[in-house]
Design an enzyme around this catalytic site. Structure first.
Site, short mmCIF file in Angstrom:
data_model
loop_
_atom_site.label_atom_id
_atom_site.label_comp_id
_atom_site.label_asym_id
_atom_site.label_seq_id
_atom_site.Cartn_x
_atom_site.Cartn_y
_atom_site.Cartn_z
N HIS A 22 -8.72 10.31 4.41
CA HIS A 22 -8.51 9.21 3.46
C HIS A 22 -8.85 9.71 2.06
O HIS A 22 -9.89 10.36 1.87
CB HIS A 22 -9.39 8.01 3.82
CG HIS A 22 -8.95 6.75 3.15
ND1 HIS A 22 -9.16 6.52 1.81
CD2 HIS A 22 -8.28 5.66 3.63
CE1 HIS A 22 -8.65 5.34 1.50
NE2 HIS A 22 -8.11 4.81 2.58
N HIS B 279 -10.61 10.56 8.38
CA HIS B 279 -10.37 9.12 8.52
C HIS B 279 -9.73 8.74 9.85
O HIS B 279 -10.23 7.86 10.54
CB HIS B 279 -9.48 8.66 7.37
CG HIS B 279 -9.26 7.19 7.30
ND1 HIS B 279 -10.29 6.28 7.24
CD2 HIS B 279 -8.11 6.45 7.29
CE1 HIS B 279 -9.81 5.04 7.18
NE2 HIS B 279 -8.48 5.11 7.23
N ARG C 133 -0.21 8.87 9.42
CA ARG C 133 -0.13 7.42 9.64
C ARG C 133 0.19 6.66 8.36
O ARG C 133 -0.40 6.91 7.31
CB ARG C 133 -1.47 6.91 10.21
CG ARG C 133 -1.53 5.40 10.37
CD ARG C 133 -2.79 4.96 11.05
NE ARG C 133 -3.98 5.22 10.26
CZ ARG C 133 -4.49 4.38 9.36
NH1 ARG C 133 -3.87 3.25 9.09
NH2 ARG C 133 -5.60 4.68 8.72
N THR D 223 -23.53 5.70 27.00
CA THR D 223 -22.52 6.68 26.63
C THR D 223 -21.84 7.16 27.91
O THR D 223 -22.51 7.65 28.83
CB THR D 223 -23.15 7.89 25.90
OG1 THR D 223 -23.74 7.43 24.69
CG2 THR D 223 -22.10 8.94 25.59
N ARG E 224 -0.92 9.35 2.13
CA ARG E 224 -2.33 9.72 2.06
C ARG E 224 -2.56 11.24 2.06
O ARG E 224 -3.48 11.73 1.40
CB ARG E 224 -3.09 9.08 3.23
CG ARG E 224 -3.26 7.59 3.04
CD ARG E 224 -3.97 6.95 4.22
NE ARG E 224 -4.22 5.54 3.94
CZ ARG E 224 -4.75 4.70 4.82
NH1 ARG E 224 -5.08 5.13 6.02
NH2 ARG E 224 -4.96 3.44 4.50
N GLU F 281 0.84 -1.20 0.00
CA GLU F 281 0.00 0.00 0.00
C GLU F 281 0.87 1.25 0.00
O GLU F 281 2.10 1.17 0.03
CB GLU F 281 -0.96 -0.02 1.20
CG GLU F 281 -2.00 -1.12 1.11
CD GLU F 281 -2.98 -1.12 2.26
OE1 GLU F 281 -2.92 -0.20 3.10
OE2 GLU F 281 -3.83 -2.03 2.32
#
Length: 516
Positions: free
Chosen positions: A226, A329, A364, A151, A272, A112
């Site tokens: 993303h 993302h 990342r 929650t 990315r 990737e």
């Protein structure tokens, strides 16, 4: 073994489940979740990165991670990630975890963006996250108590120790629960944006919970967008995994012109942040962007989840073009922890996307997130398991007095919050817009004791506060680096390790936001 000791885990994704799996035979483990599907792990189409190829080495994975992170990563954390991660994945393989294999039974190893070697393992094609979660949940079923439709609205802290949680259910009932250790695994903040790959319930509350408990947060401005969310008729239908580009797909305009040609040496497999900015720039110029998948043989078999998304969006795959747009993302920053997942608040741990371990830096590396959850989930579990045994909790000490106001406070609507986050804190940022956003957020009732906020409003309060924390961090970093791109400041050159060293140190100090 001391089942008298209780661990509360907030969340139920891969990081939460790894901790639960490791501890459930030793402690009483309770997992609190908004819903059984309220996590991003089930949406993780991409694989898990690990050194498995004989031509690969952990040092290469380490260097790729640093390069993608623009060298703002914590080197020791990255070494821990790539070295231990490889051993853990090999254990899974030896225990027959169903990673994808070819007709000869050999592991299929993909590649990737920003990886120099083939090292991505998948399961079920594009269902890696879902299959991992099923694998983990099977091992904890019956040994862990799940509390769903709740929650968490506050972490209960006494003398700098986290001793429990306050929570509210869907009917408005408020309750408290105490524990010897609390693990924060609430995920990221993608749900704060209009366009996101995240589950809509993932809205950054964990950041605000930790902040109000007295923990330190860092690097919140680094939010990865993303590049390829399926985008049709003004609506996102879900993620189109980077693994598709790893199989040869290319980003194109309607006329076939390639979007990433000559934009980066890795073209469609560039980091990315680079790909997302180029797609966004192209779309702002008035052009639609597509992922050309016509060259991928057996696309529907290799990517069943994406095929299903295309069917829902009425995208005709026979034409080989999937319409895409970038979306929020993954957040690289979060609650600061050490290598064992400990925060600055005793007995409070953080891991997964809500945590700042330092492994990701400014951006990342693809498929490192599932690996981080696995490795640091193990770290947290080992630390809790090896902690000195404590006396049994006094459940009667209970009921810590919360002074809840009955008066509603002034907060924005979630719809407006998302719209403004997309506009001012998206892929492209600049000082004026960020300051405008900060002023807008500060026009609401943010800076007051958490105890004084009505329980029914606490979730929205935490979401708004998370936005304020992110914007404050984005204003402080006056440079463009990785996933944080500012029009009004220069860009850090990729791989330049000595870029404004003193300025980076000053910025890092500014980024450390302490709560309490």
């Amino acid at each position: 073994m001391n089942k008298e000791e209780r661990v509360i885990i907030i969340g139920n994704g891969i990081s939460a489940s790894v901790v639960a799996m490791e501890l459930c035979k030793h402690k009483e483990v309770i997992m609190i979740t908004k819903g059984l599907e309220s996590n991003n792990t089930v949406r993780a189409q991409g694989g898990i990165a690990t050194v498995i190829n004989e031509n690969d080495q952990w040092q290469y994975h380490y260097e790729d991670t640093l390069r993608a992170g623009y060298h703002t990563n914590h080197s020791e954390a990255v070494k821990l990630l790539v070295r231990k991660g490889s051993n853990y994945i090999k254990d899974w393989i030896n225990n027959d975890f169903p990673f994808d294999r070819n007709h000869k039974g050999e592991l299929l190893i993909g590649k990737e963006g920003a990886h120099t070697h083939h090292r991505i393992l998948h399961a079920g094609g594009d269902k890696t996250g879902e299959i991992i979660l099923l694998f983990l949940h099977k091992q904890i079923l019956g040994n862990v108590r799940f509390i769903s439709n709740q929650t968490v609205t506050q972490l209960i802290v006494e003398n700098r120790k986290c001793i429990g949680v306050e929570m509210i259910d869907h009917t408005g009932h408020v309750s408290t629960m105490y524990a010897d250790d609390v693990v924060l695994a609430t995920g990221g903040c993608g749900g704060l944006f209009e366009v996101t790959s995240n589950h809509p319930s993932i809205m950054g509350e964990g950041l605000s919970l930790a902040y109000h408990a007295g923990a330190t947060l860092s690097d919140l401005e680094f939010i990865q967008f993303h590049p390829t969310l399926l985008w049709e008729n003004g609506y996102t239908f879900g993620l189109v995994s980077e693994a598709v580009r790893g199989e040869g797909a290319q980003l194109v305009l309607g006329n076939g012109e390639r979007v990433m040609k000559d934009k980066h040496v890795l073209e469609d497999l560039a980091p990315r942040d680079v790909v997302s900015r180029n797609i966004e720039k192209t779309r702002r110029a008035g052009y639609d962007v597509f992922l050309d998948v016509s060259m991928i043989k057996d696309f529907q078999k290799k990517f069943p989840t994406i095929t299903n998304l295309c069917e829902k969006a009425n995208v005709d795959l026979t034409k080989g073009l999937i319409p895409v747009a970038p979306g929020a993302h993954f957040i690289m920053g979060g609650v600061v922890t050490d290598l064992q997942g400990r925060t600055e608040v005793d007995q409070l741990y953080a891991l997964g996307e809500v945590a700042y371990t330092g492994v990701h830096g400014a951006n990342r590396l693809a498929s490192n997130s599932l690996l981080e959850a696995l490795v640091f989930g193990k770290q947290v579990a080992i630390t809790i398991k090896d902690s000195p045994s404590r006396k049994k909790r006094n459940n009667q000490r209970g009921q810590t007095n919360f002074i809840h106001s009955t008066k509603q406070i002034n907060l924005p609507s979630l719809q407006m919050l998302r719209k403004k986050m997309n506009k001012y804190v998206g892929i492209y940022r600049e000082g004026f817009g960020l300051s405008k956003m900060k002023q807008w957020l500060e026009s609401f009732s943010l800076h007051q004791p958490i105890d004084s906020i009505p329980p029914s409003q606490k979730a929205l309060y935490h979401q708004t506060m998370a936005a304020w924390l992110i914007v404050t961090s984005a204003i402080a970093r006056t440079e463009s680096r990785g996933a944080h791109y500012r029009h009004d400041y220069p860009t850090c050159k990729e791989g330049l390790q000595d870029y404004h060293i003193n300025r980076r140190k000053q910025i890092r100090e500014q980024q450390m936001i302490s709560g309490g």
